[in-house]
Scaffold this motif. Structure first.
Motif, PDB file in Angstrom:
ATOM      1  N   TYR A  46       0.769  19.069   7.871  1.00 15.87           N
ATOM      2  CA  TYR A  46       0.481  19.779   6.617  1.00 15.87           C
ATOM      3  C   TYR A  46       0.577  18.881   5.390  1.00 15.87           C
ATOM      4  N   TYR A  47       1.356  17.796   5.504  1.00 15.65           N
ATOM      5  CA  TYR A  47       1.496  16.871   4.365  1.00 15.65           C
ATOM      6  C   TYR A  47       1.233  15.446   4.832  1.00 15.65           C
ATOM      7  N   PRO A  48      -0.027  15.138   5.134  1.00 15.69           N
ATOM      8  CA  PRO A  48      -0.348  13.804   5.669  1.00 15.69           C
ATOM      9  C   PRO A  48      -0.056  12.681   4.680  1.00 15.69           C
ATOM     10  N   ALA A  49      -0.072  12.987   3.389  1.00  9.79           N
ATOM     11  CA  ALA A  49       0.155  11.951   2.379  1.00  9.79           C
ATOM     12  C   ALA A  49       1.599  11.446   2.382  1.00  9.79           C
ATOM     13  N   SER A  50       2.496  12.212   2.989  1.00  6.30           N
ATOM     14  CA  SER A  50       3.910  11.806   3.006  1.00  6.30           C
ATOM     15  C   SER A  50       4.170  10.650   3.965  1.00  6.30           C
ATOM     16  N   VAL A  51       3.200  10.350   4.823  1.00  2.00           N
ATOM     17  CA  VAL A  51       3.350   9.260   5.797  1.00  2.00           C
ATOM     18  C   VAL A  51       2.552   8.058   5.317  1.00  2.00           C
ATOM     19  N   ASP A  52       3.224   6.928   5.214  1.00  2.00           N
ATOM     20  CA  ASP A  52       2.562   5.701   4.752  1.00  2.00           C
ATOM     21  C   ASP A  52       1.580   5.193   5.790  1.00  2.00           C
ATOM     22  N   THR A  53       0.492   4.623   5.306  1.00  2.00           N
ATOM     23  CA  THR A  53      -0.456   3.961   6.191  1.00  2.00           C
ATOM     24  C   THR A  53      -0.062   2.492   6.264  1.00  2.00           C
ATOM     25  N   VAL A  54       0.534   2.118   7.351  1.00  2.00           N
ATOM     26  CA  VAL A  54       1.081   0.760   7.466  1.00  2.00           C
ATOM     27  C   VAL A  54       0.207  -0.165   8.305  1.00  2.00           C
ATOM     28  N   TYR A  55      -0.698   0.440   9.070  1.00  2.00           N
ATOM     29  CA  TYR A  55      -1.547  -0.391   9.914  1.00  2.00           C
ATOM     30  C   TYR A  55      -2.873  -0.655   9.195  1.00  2.00           C
ATOM     31  N   LYS A  56      -3.021  -1.878   8.748  1.00  2.00           N
ATOM     32  CA  LYS A  56      -4.246  -2.227   8.020  1.00  2.00           C
ATOM     33  C   LYS A  56      -5.379  -2.607   8.961  1.00  2.00           C
ATOM     34  N   THR A  57      -5.024  -3.120  10.135  1.00  2.06           N
ATOM     35  CA  THR A  57      -6.039  -3.516  11.123  1.00  2.06           C
ATOM     36  C   THR A  57      -5.611  -3.007  12.504  1.00  2.06           C
ATOM     37  N   ARG A  58      -6.570  -3.056  13.432  1.00  3.00           N
ATOM     38  CA  ARG A  58      -6.272  -2.681  14.812  1.00  3.00           C
ATOM     39  C   ARG A  58      -5.226  -3.606  15.415  1.00  3.00           C
ATOM     40  N   LYS A  59      -5.225  -4.835  14.963  1.00  2.15           N
ATOM     41  CA  LYS A  59      -4.264  -5.814  15.462  1.00  2.15           C
ATOM     42  C   LYS A  59      -2.821  -5.388  15.148  1.00  2.15           C
ATOM     43  N   ASP A  60      -2.634  -4.794  13.972  1.00  2.00           N
ATOM     44  CA  ASP A  60      -1.291  -4.331  13.591  1.00  2.00           C
ATOM     45  C   ASP A  60      -0.806  -3.203  14.491  1.00  2.00           C
ATOM     46  N   ILE A  61      -1.719  -2.313  14.872  1.00  2.00           N
ATOM     47  CA  ILE A  61      -1.346  -1.205  15.758  1.00  2.00           C
ATOM     48  C   ILE A  61      -0.895  -1.736  17.114  1.00  2.00           C
ATOM     49  N   PHE A  62      -1.709  -2.658  17.664  1.00  2.00           N
ATOM     50  CA  PHE A  62      -1.363  -3.229  18.960  1.00  2.00           C
ATOM     51  C   PHE A  62      -0.051  -4.016  18.894  1.00  2.00           C
ATOM     52  N   ALA A  63       0.166  -4.703  17.769  1.00  2.37           N
ATOM     53  CA  ALA A  63       1.382  -5.508  17.610  1.00  2.37           C
ATOM     54  C   ALA A  63       2.636  -4.644  17.567  1.00  2.37           C
ATOM     55  N   ASP A  64       2.509  -3.401  17.113  1.00  2.00           N
ATOM     56  CA  ASP A  64       3.658  -2.499  17.040  1.00  2.00           C
ATOM     57  C   ASP A  64       3.832  -1.686  18.323  1.00  2.00           C
ATOM     58  N   MET A  65       2.717  -1.172  18.841  1.00  2.00           N
ATOM     59  CA  MET A  65       2.792  -0.268  19.991  1.00  2.00           C
ATOM     60  C   MET A  65       3.140  -0.992  21.292  1.00  2.00           C
ATOM     61  N   THR A  66       2.555  -2.158  21.493  1.00  2.00           N
ATOM     62  CA  THR A  66       2.746  -2.871  22.771  1.00  2.00           C
ATOM     63  C   THR A  66       4.202  -3.239  23.027  1.00  2.00           C
ATOM     64  N   PRO A  67       4.886  -3.943  22.107  1.00  3.87           N
ATOM     65  CA  PRO A  67       6.300  -4.271  22.388  1.00  3.87           C
ATOM     66  C   PRO A  67       7.195  -3.034  22.484  1.00  3.87           C
ATOM     67  N   THR A  68       6.875  -1.983  21.698  1.00  3.83           N
ATOM     68  CA  THR A  68       7.681  -0.758  21.776  1.00  3.83           C
ATOM     69  C   THR A  68       7.574  -0.133  23.157  1.00  3.83           C
ATOM     70  N   TYR A  69       6.343  -0.117  23.693  1.00  5.46           N
ATOM     71  CA  TYR A  69       6.145   0.423  25.034  1.00  5.46           C
ATOM     72  C   TYR A  69       6.875  -0.422  26.078  1.00  5.46           C
ATOM     73  N   ILE A  70       6.741  -1.751  25.977  1.00  4.51           N
ATOM     74  CA  ILE A  70       7.386  -2.653  26.944  1.00  4.51           C
ATOM     75  C   ILE A  70       8.907  -2.473  26.912  1.00  4.51           C
ATOM     76  N   ILE A  71       9.470  -2.413  25.696  1.00  2.00           N
ATOM     77  CA  ILE A  71      10.916  -2.230  25.566  1.00  2.00           C
ATOM     78  C   ILE A  71      11.348  -0.884  26.148  1.00  2.00           C
ATOM     79  N   SER A  72      10.564   0.158  25.874  1.00  2.00           N
ATOM     80  CA  SER A  72      10.900   1.493  26.373  1.00  2.00           C
ATOM     81  C   SER A  72      10.920   1.524  27.890  1.00  2.00           C
ATOM     82  N   VAL A  73       9.867   0.987  28.491  1.00  2.00           N
ATOM     83  CA  VAL A  73       9.797   0.969  29.955  1.00  2.00           C
ATOM     84  C   VAL A  73      10.904   0.104  30.540  1.00  2.00           C
ATOM     85  N   GLY A  74      11.156  -1.054  29.915  1.00  2.00           N
ATOM     86  CA  GLY A  74      12.206  -1.956  30.402  1.00  2.00           C
ATOM     87  C   GLY A  74      13.578  -1.303  30.356  1.00  2.00           C
ATOM     88  N   VAL A  75      13.890  -0.646  29.231  1.00  2.00           N
ATOM     89  CA  VAL A  75      15.200  -0.001  29.093  1.00  2.00           C
ATOM     90  C   VAL A  75      15.328   1.160  30.072  1.00  2.00           C
TER      91      VAL A  75
END
Length: 436
Positions: A153-182
Motif C-alpha cells: 500500500y505504501y511502495p514509496a516507503s521502500v528505497d530503490t537500492v538496486y540500480k542495475t541487475r548486477k546489484d540484485i544478483f550481488a545481493d541475492m546470490t550470497p544471501t541464498y548461499i549463506i542461508s542454505v549453508g547455515v
C-alpha cells in the motif's frame, strides 16, 4: 607420523569447539547449539558489514555493524553466564527488529530480506524451547506479512537500492548461499546431536535390561538357597522333638547347624548391603583405618568355618599399617575373601592372609590351597553375572560377595585382583592407599 598429527589436530579442534560452544559435561545440548549458532551468526554479521557497504547497501551495513556488539553480548550471556533462555529471546527479537528496519533499505520484497527472515525463523525454531515455538512463529508471520502489506500500500516507503541487475544478483546470490549453508550446518549438527543422544539412551536401556535380568536371576537364586538352611533347622527341631539324641550326636548336629546358620547370615548380610547400595547409593566415609584392628575381628568370626573343615589359618599382619578406607567396607571385603577361601579350600588345607606395604599402597593378600578359579569363570568373577558353585563341603552361595568386593574397592579408590597359584588354589589381592 601422520596419524599422530591427525590426532593432535583432532584434539585441538575438539578443544577449540569446547572453548567456543561449551563442554558437553557442563552445557546442555540446547545451550551448545545456541552458542554455536551465535558464533556462526557473529561471523556472518561481521562479514556482511564491509560487503553491504561495498555493494552500496550503506544502511544495511550500518545495521549489521550495530548487531555485532549486540550479538557479542548475547553470546557472552549464553556462553559464560549460561542464561540461555533469555539469550534466545533477545536474539530472536533483535533479529526480527533489525531485519524489519533493514527491509525498507534493502529493496523490500525485491531484495534479500525474505530469505533473511526465513533463515532467522529456522534458527529461532532450532534453538528455542518448545513452549516458545508458537510465539516465534506468530512474531515472524506478523512481522513479514505486516511489512509486505505495508509495502503493497505504501511502495514509496521502500528505497530503490538496486540500480542495475548486477546489484540484485550481488545481493541475492550470497544471501541464498549463506542461508542454505547455515541451514545445512544447523541440520547436520542437530541430527548428529540427536543420534548421539539416541545412542546413549539405547545403551542405557540395554544396560538396564541386563541389570534387571541379572537381578531377577539373583533373587531367584536367593529364594532357592534360603530353603536349605531353613529346611535343616526345621529337620533338627523335629528330630529333637521326636528322638532323644545322645550328647555326642547332639553336639555334632548343633555345630553343623550353627555353621549353616552363620553361612546363611553372611549371605543375607551381603544381600542387605547390596540392597541398601541399590536404594541409597554408595556412601563412602574415608578415614585413617588401622588394618590389623579391622582384620582381627574378621579372623575370629571365620574361625568356626575354618576349624570345622580342619583348615590351617596362617597370618602375617603388619600392625603398623594404616590405610585411607571406609572401615565397614574394608571389613566386608576381607570377610568375603576369607569366606570364599574357606569355602573352596578342602579339609586339611591352608589359608594365608598377609598385609604389607607396596610403595604408597597397602597390599592385603588372601591365599588359599583350594580348587583355584576355572578359566571359564574368571572374566565374570567380580560381576553380577551369577555363576555360583558349590564349595568343597557342598557350601552354596549366590555369587554376590565378590561383586560387592569390587564395588567397594573401587569406591575406596583401590584395586582388587586375583591369581591362580602354581601349587594350587588362588590368591586375592586388595590394594588401598596408605594413610598419611
Amino acid at each position: 607420523m601422520s596419524t599422530s598429527g591427525t590426532i593432535t589436530i583432532s584434539q585441538r579442534l575438539k578443544q577449540f569447539s569446547h572453548f567456543l560452544i561449551g563442554d558437553p559435561q557442563q552445557f546442555s545440548l540446547e545451550n551448545r547449539i545456541f552458542n554455536a549458532i551465535c558464533a556462526i551468526s557473529l561471523f556472518i554479521i561481521a562479514i556482511n558489514v564491509p560487503y553491504n557497504y561495498v555493494t552500496g547497501l550503506t544502511v544495511t551495513s550500518l545495521i549489521f555493524a550495530l548487531l555485532v556488539p549486540v550479538f557479542s553480548f548475547i553470546y557472552f550471556l549464553s556462553r559464560y553466564r549460561k542464561k540461555v533462555n533469555i539469550s534466545i529471546a533477545l536474539a530472536v527479537i533483535m533479529i526480527n527488529v533489525s531485519f524489519a528496519i533493514n527491509y525498507f533499505y534493502s529493496g523490500g520484497i525485491q531484495g534479500a530480506s525474505l530469505l533473511s527472515f526465513t533463515l532467522a525463523f529456522f534458527l529461532g525454531m532450532l534453538i528455542s524451547p518448545r513452549n516458545q515455538y508458537y510465539w516465534w512463529l506468530a512474531l515472524n508471520l506478523f512481522t513479514v506479512l505486516g511489512l509486505i502489506i505495508w509495502e503493497y500500500y505504501y511502495p514509496a516507503s521502500v528505497d530503490t537500492v538496486y540500480k542495475t541487475r548486477k546489484d540484485i544478483f550481488a545481493d541475492m546470490t550470497p544471501t541464498y548461499i549463506i542461508s542454505v549453508g547455515v541451514i545445512f550446518v544447523g541440520t547436520v549438527y542437530l541430527k548428529n546431536a540427536y543420534n548421539k543422544e539416541k545412542q546413549r539412551g539405547e545403551e542405557k536401556t540395554r544396560s538396564l535390561e541386563i541389570m534387571n535380568t541379572e537381578k531377577s536371576k539373583l533373587f531367584s537364586l536367593i529364594s532357592h538357597d534360603l530353603r536349605n538352611p531353613l529346611a535343616a533347622i526345621q529337620s533338627y527341631l523335629q528330630l529333637m522333638r521326636e528322638i532323644e539324641l545322645d550328647p555326642e550326636n547332639k553336639t555334632q548336629i548343633e555345630t553343623e547347624l550353627l555353621y549353616v546358620v552363620n553361612s546363611t547370615q553372611e549371605m543375607l548380610y551381603n544381600i542387605l548391603v547390596w540392597s541398601k547400595t541399590q536404594m541409597d547409593g554408595l556412601n563412602v566415609n574415608l578415614t585413617p583405618v588401622d588394618v590389623a584392628s579391622a582384620i582381627h575381628p574378621i579372623l575370629k568370626i571365620n574361625k568356626m568355618a575354618v576349624s570345622k573343615k580342619r583348615i590351617s589359618l596362617d597370618t602375617n599382619i603388619d600392625a603398623s599399617i594404616k590405610v585411607m578406607a571406609d572401615i565397614n567396607m574394608l571389613q566386608l571385603i576381607v570377610r568375603n575373601l576369607l569366606g570364599n577361601a574357606a569355602k573352596f579350600t578342602p579339609s586339611g588345607g591352608t589359608i594365608f592372609i598377609k598385609t604389607s606395604r607396596a610403595g604408597n599402597k597397602c597390599l592385603i593378600e588372601v591365599r588359599d590351597s583350594g580348587m583355584g578359579i576355572d578359566l571359564s569363570r574368571q572374566p565374570d568373577i567380580f560381576s553380577l553375572k551369577v555363576r555360583s558353585t558349590f564349595g568343597t563341603d557342598n557350601e552354596k552361595g549366590i555369587g554376590l560377595g565378590l561383586f560387592l568386593c569390587k564395588e567397594y574397592t573401587t569406591a575406596q579408590q583401590g584395586q582388587i585382583w586375583f591369581e591362580n597359584n602354581r601349587e594350587g588354589g588362588s590368591s586375592f589381592y586388595l590394594e588401598l592407599p596408605l594413610a598419611n
